[in-house]
Design an enzyme around this catalytic site. Structure first.
Site, PDB file in Angstrom:
ATOM      1  N   ASN A  33      16.808   4.851  11.237  1.00  0.00           N
ATOM      2  CA  ASN A  33      16.327   3.488  11.054  1.00  0.00           C
ATOM      3  C   ASN A  33      16.814   2.651  12.229  1.00  0.00           C
ATOM      4  O   ASN A  33      17.924   2.872  12.744  1.00  0.00           O
ATOM      5  CB  ASN A  33      16.843   2.890   9.739  1.00  0.00           C
ATOM      6  CG  ASN A  33      16.089   1.634   9.339  1.00  0.00           C
ATOM      7  OD1 ASN A  33      14.975   1.710   8.815  1.00  0.00           O
ATOM      8  ND2 ASN A  33      16.677   0.475   9.582  1.00  0.00           N
ATOM      9  N   SER A 128      -0.118   7.124  -1.592  1.00  0.00           N
ATOM     10  CA  SER A 128      -0.302   6.145  -2.659  1.00  0.00           C
ATOM     11  C   SER A 128       0.590   6.464  -3.850  1.00  0.00           C
ATOM     12  O   SER A 128       0.784   7.620  -4.207  1.00  0.00           O
ATOM     13  CB  SER A 128      -1.758   6.124  -3.122  1.00  0.00           C
ATOM     14  OG  SER A 128      -1.925   5.198  -4.187  1.00  0.00           O
ATOM     15  N   LYS A 182      -7.667   6.550   2.328  1.00  0.00           N
ATOM     16  CA  LYS A 182      -6.631   5.707   1.722  1.00  0.00           C
ATOM     17  C   LYS A 182      -7.048   4.231   1.734  1.00  0.00           C
ATOM     18  O   LYS A 182      -6.789   3.484   0.790  1.00  0.00           O
ATOM     19  CB  LYS A 182      -5.312   5.882   2.470  1.00  0.00           C
ATOM     20  CG  LYS A 182      -4.168   4.976   1.984  1.00  0.00           C
ATOM     21  CD  LYS A 182      -3.866   5.147   0.508  1.00  0.00           C
ATOM     22  CE  LYS A 182      -2.526   4.582   0.086  1.00  0.00           C
ATOM     23  NZ  LYS A 182      -2.283   3.179   0.401  1.00  0.00           N
ATOM     24  N   HIS A 185      -9.479   3.810  -1.016  1.00  0.00           N
ATOM     25  CA  HIS A 185      -8.677   3.868  -2.243  1.00  0.00           C
ATOM     26  C   HIS A 185      -8.078   2.491  -2.531  1.00  0.00           C
ATOM     27  O   HIS A 185      -8.129   1.998  -3.659  1.00  0.00           O
ATOM     28  CB  HIS A 185      -7.571   4.913  -2.082  1.00  0.00           C
ATOM     29  CG  HIS A 185      -6.428   4.787  -3.043  1.00  0.00           C
ATOM     30  ND1 HIS A 185      -5.454   3.801  -2.926  1.00  0.00           N
ATOM     31  CD2 HIS A 185      -6.075   5.510  -4.133  1.00  0.00           C
ATOM     32  CE1 HIS A 185      -4.582   3.912  -3.896  1.00  0.00           C
ATOM     33  NE2 HIS A 185      -4.930   4.949  -4.650  1.00  0.00           N
ATOM     34  N   ASN A 186      -7.516   1.848  -1.504  1.00  0.00           N
ATOM     35  CA  ASN A 186      -6.900   0.541  -1.706  1.00  0.00           C
ATOM     36  C   ASN A 186      -7.938  -0.517  -2.056  1.00  0.00           C
ATOM     37  O   ASN A 186      -7.666  -1.435  -2.836  1.00  0.00           O
ATOM     38  CB  ASN A 186      -6.122   0.125  -0.457  1.00  0.00           C
ATOM     39  CG  ASN A 186      -4.796   0.852  -0.348  1.00  0.00           C
ATOM     40  OD1 ASN A 186      -4.605   1.918  -0.935  1.00  0.00           O
ATOM     41  ND2 ASN A 186      -3.880   0.307   0.416  1.00  0.00           N
ATOM     42  N   GLU A 189      -8.645  -0.096  -5.585  1.00  0.00           N
ATOM     43  CA  GLU A 189      -7.482  -0.655  -6.290  1.00  0.00           C
ATOM     44  C   GLU A 189      -7.622  -2.174  -6.425  1.00  0.00           C
ATOM     45  O   GLU A 189      -7.362  -2.737  -7.498  1.00  0.00           O
ATOM     46  CB  GLU A 189      -6.213  -0.301  -5.518  1.00  0.00           C
ATOM     47  CG  GLU A 189      -4.920  -0.835  -6.079  1.00  0.00           C
ATOM     48  CD  GLU A 189      -3.752  -0.520  -5.159  1.00  0.00           C
ATOM     49  OE1 GLU A 189      -2.974  -1.446  -4.865  1.00  0.00           O
ATOM     50  OE2 GLU A 189      -3.634   0.644  -4.729  1.00  0.00           O
TER      51      GLU A 189
END
Length: 477
Positions: A33, A128, A182, A185-186, A189
Site C-alpha cells: 500500500n 462484484s 461488470k 452489471h452495475n 444494479e
C-alpha cells in the site's frame, strides 16, 4: 519464506478482504500500500496468516513467484495508470497485471494494449459483491487472453462464490470484455435498486409503516423476487438508530451517491443505439435526488398532488402489495432484458463471443444483483432456441403477460398521485413499444424529410427503397 503465489496493491477494505480470501484458500499473499503504515497494521492484525508485507514496490515485486500475479485494487482512472507505470519497469516478460477495480472498459482495452507491447499480460477483472463478497466469495468477471485466464483460473475459481458447487467466475472474453460486463452489471444494479425504491415510495405514500414494509419485503424474498437487494431492504426497515431509537431509514437524507458506472452504462447504450429506459431512469433519479436544495424550492412553487400521500382509489393494502409486486417483477425483467441486449450488441461488435447464459450463471452468487430468477435467465440463453430478447423467453413472457395489467395500474396510480416512478414507467413504455406492431415513427420520418430531405421508406413499396417528397406545403407565415 518462499515467494508468494499472489500479490495485491491497494489495501482499502475491498483489497484487504480479497487478500484474506485468497490467503484462506491456501495461497501466500504479498501486499503493498502506498501508505506503509496501512500495510504494517494490516499484516500485524493477522499474525496467523500467510501474508508478506512490503514497504516498496521493488520489495513487493521481488517477493512474488514467477510468473508474477499482481492485482491492483485502487481508484479507477489515473491511479490505476500510475501503478501500472511504476510496475512495468520492475516486472519480467509474461508477468500478469490484474485490474480488479471498476475501470471503464475502454481504459482496460488501452491498458491491455500498452501492457502487451511492454511484454506483460493484462486482465481487467470486474469483482462484484462488496466488502462481504470480497472476503467470502465474489462474482468475478475477468477479461483478457484465454491463456492468461488459464494461469489465473485456479486462484479465481477458489476465491469466487459457489452456487450448486459451480464457481461464480468464467472467462468473459478478450480485452475489455470483463470490465464491460461488470459495467453493465452495475447498470442493472442501479435499475434494481431504483425499482425497489419506487415500490417503497408508493407504499410510504399509501401509509405503510416500516414494520409493514419489512414484512412485505421479507415475504417477497421467499418467492420469485428472492434476491440480495430484496433481502437487505427488508433488514433495513428493521434497523433502529442507537442514538435516537428511531428507524434509521427515516433519518437518512434523500440524496443518492454514485461512482459513475451507471452513467457509463447509459452512455454506452446511447452509443450502441440500445434502448435503456429502466437503467437510464435510475441514473436520472439519482441525479435528481442530488438536486435536493432545488427540489425543496420547487416543491413550494410547482403545483401537483401531495406526493407524500396516495389515494388508493378503493384498493386495499393487500391489493396494492400484490400489484406493486407484479410491477416490480415485470420492470426487473425489462431491466435485465435491456442490459443483456447491450452486452449482446457490444459483444458482437467487438468479436468477444459473449455467452449470456454463462454470464447470468456467474451472477447467481457473490454479486450484488444475485437473485433466484438468474437461474431462469441462464436456462433461457442456454436453451436450443435462445431468445432475441429476454422478454420473449416463454417463462418471462408468461410473467409479463400475467402482470402487465397490474403494472399499468401501479404506474397510473403513481402518476395520478404525483409519485415519480421513472424506472417503473420507463420499463412499461419499453415493453409497450417493443410489442407495438406500429409506432408513430412514420410521422417522425415525415418531419425529417420535410426539414432535412432525409428520405423515408413506404409501406406500399419494397423494403430498402427510399423516397423524398419534393413539394411539402410551404410554411404559413
Amino acid at each position: 519464506m518462499s515467494n508468494s503465489d499472489f500479490g495485491l496493491i491497494g489495501l482499502a477494505v475491498m483489497g484487504q478482504n480479497l487478500v484474506l480470501n485468497v490467503e484462506s484458500r491456501g495461497f501466500q499473499v504479498s501486499v503493498y500500500n502506498r501508505t506503509t503504515s496501512v500495510t504494517e497494521e494490516f499484516v500485524a492484525a493477522h499474525p496467523d496468516k500467510k501474508l508478506v508485507g512490503t514497504s516498496t514496490l521493488e520489495e513487493f515485486v521481488q517477493s512474488l513467484a514467477t510468473p508474477r500475479k499482481v492485482m491492483i485494487m485502487v481508484k479507477a482512472g489515473g491511479p490505476v495508470d500510475a501503478v501500472i507505470e511504476s510496475l512495468i519497469p520492475l516486472l519480467d516478460q509474461g508477468d500478469i497485471i490484474i485490474d480488479g477495480g471498476n475501470s471503464l472498459y475502454t481504459d482496460t482495452e488501452r491498458r491491455d494494449k500498452y501492457c502487451s507491447e511492454a511484454g506483460m499480460r493484462f486482465i481487467g477483472a470486474g469483482v462484484s459483491g462488496g466488502e462481504e463478497g470480497a472476503l467470502k466469495g465474489p462474482s468475478i468477471m475477468p477479461g483478457g487472453p484465454e491463456s492468461t485466464w488459464e494461469v489465473m483460473k485456479p486462484i479465481f475459481e477458489s476465491i469466487s462464490a459457489k452456487v450448486d458447487g459451480e464457481p461464480c467466475v468464467v472467462h468473459i472474453g478478450e480485452g475489455g470484455a470483463g470490465h464491460f460486463v461488470k459495467m453493465v452489471h452495475n447498470g442493472i444494479e442501479y435499475g434494481d435498486m431504483q425499482l425497489i425504491c419506487e415500490a417503497y415510495n408508493i407504499f410510504k405514500a399509501a401509509g405503510f409503516s416500516n414494520e409493514e414494509l419489512a414484512d412485505i419485503f421479507a415475504d417477497w424474498n421467499e418467492g420469485d423476487l428472492e434476491s440480495f437487494l430484496i433481502e437487505i431492504t427488508a433488514n433495513i426497515f428493521k434497523q433502529k438508530d442507537p442514538e435516537t431509537g428511531k428507524d434509521i431509514v427515516d433519518l437518512i437524507v434523500d440524496k443518492a451517491g454514485q461512482k459513475g458506472t451507471g452513467r457509463w452504462t447509459v452512455m454506452g447504450s446511447v452509443e450502441q443505439a440500445v434502448p435503456f429506459s429502466t437503467i437510464a431512469g435510475s441514473v436520472e433519479a439519482r441525479i435528481l435526488s442530488s438536486m435536493r436544495d432545488q427540489r425543496k424550492v420547487a416543491s413550494g412553487i410547482l403545483e401537483g398532488p401531495d406526493n407524500w400521500t396516495c389515494d388508493l382509489a378503493g384498493l386495499s393494502k393487500e391489493d396494492l402489495v400484490a400489484k406493486v409486486r407484479n410491477a416490480l417483477y415485470a420492470s426487473k425483467i425489462v431491466s435485465y432484458a435491456q442490459g443483456l441486449d447491450l452486452i449482446s450488441k457490444v459483444g458482437a461488435d467487438k468479436g468477444w463471443d459473449l455467452k449470456l447464459g454463462e454470464i447470468a450463471k456467474i451472477w447467481r452468487g457473490g454479486c450484488i444483483i444475485r437473485a433466484r430468477f438468474l437461474n431462469r435467465i441462464t436456462e433461457a440463453y442456454q436453451s436450443d432456441t435462445p431468445p432475441t430478447n429476454l422478454m420473449l423467453s416463454p417463462f418471462f413472457t408468461e410473467v409479463l403477460n400475467k402482470g402487465q395489467q397490474d403494472w399499468r395500474e401501479v404506474v397510473a396510480l403513481a402518476a395520478t398521485n404525483g409519485i415519480p416512478v421513472p424506472s417503473f414507467g420507463g420499463s412499461l413504455a419499453y415493453y409497450d413499444a417493443y410489442r407495438a406492431e406500429r409506432l408513430p415513427a412514420n410521422l417522425l420520418q415525415a418531419q425529417r424529410d420535410f426539414f432535412g430531405a432525409h428520405t423515408y421508406e413506404r409501406t406500399d413499396k419494397p423494403e430498402g427503397e427510399f423516397f423524398h417528397t419534393e413539394d411539402w406545403p410551404d410554411l404559413i407565415s
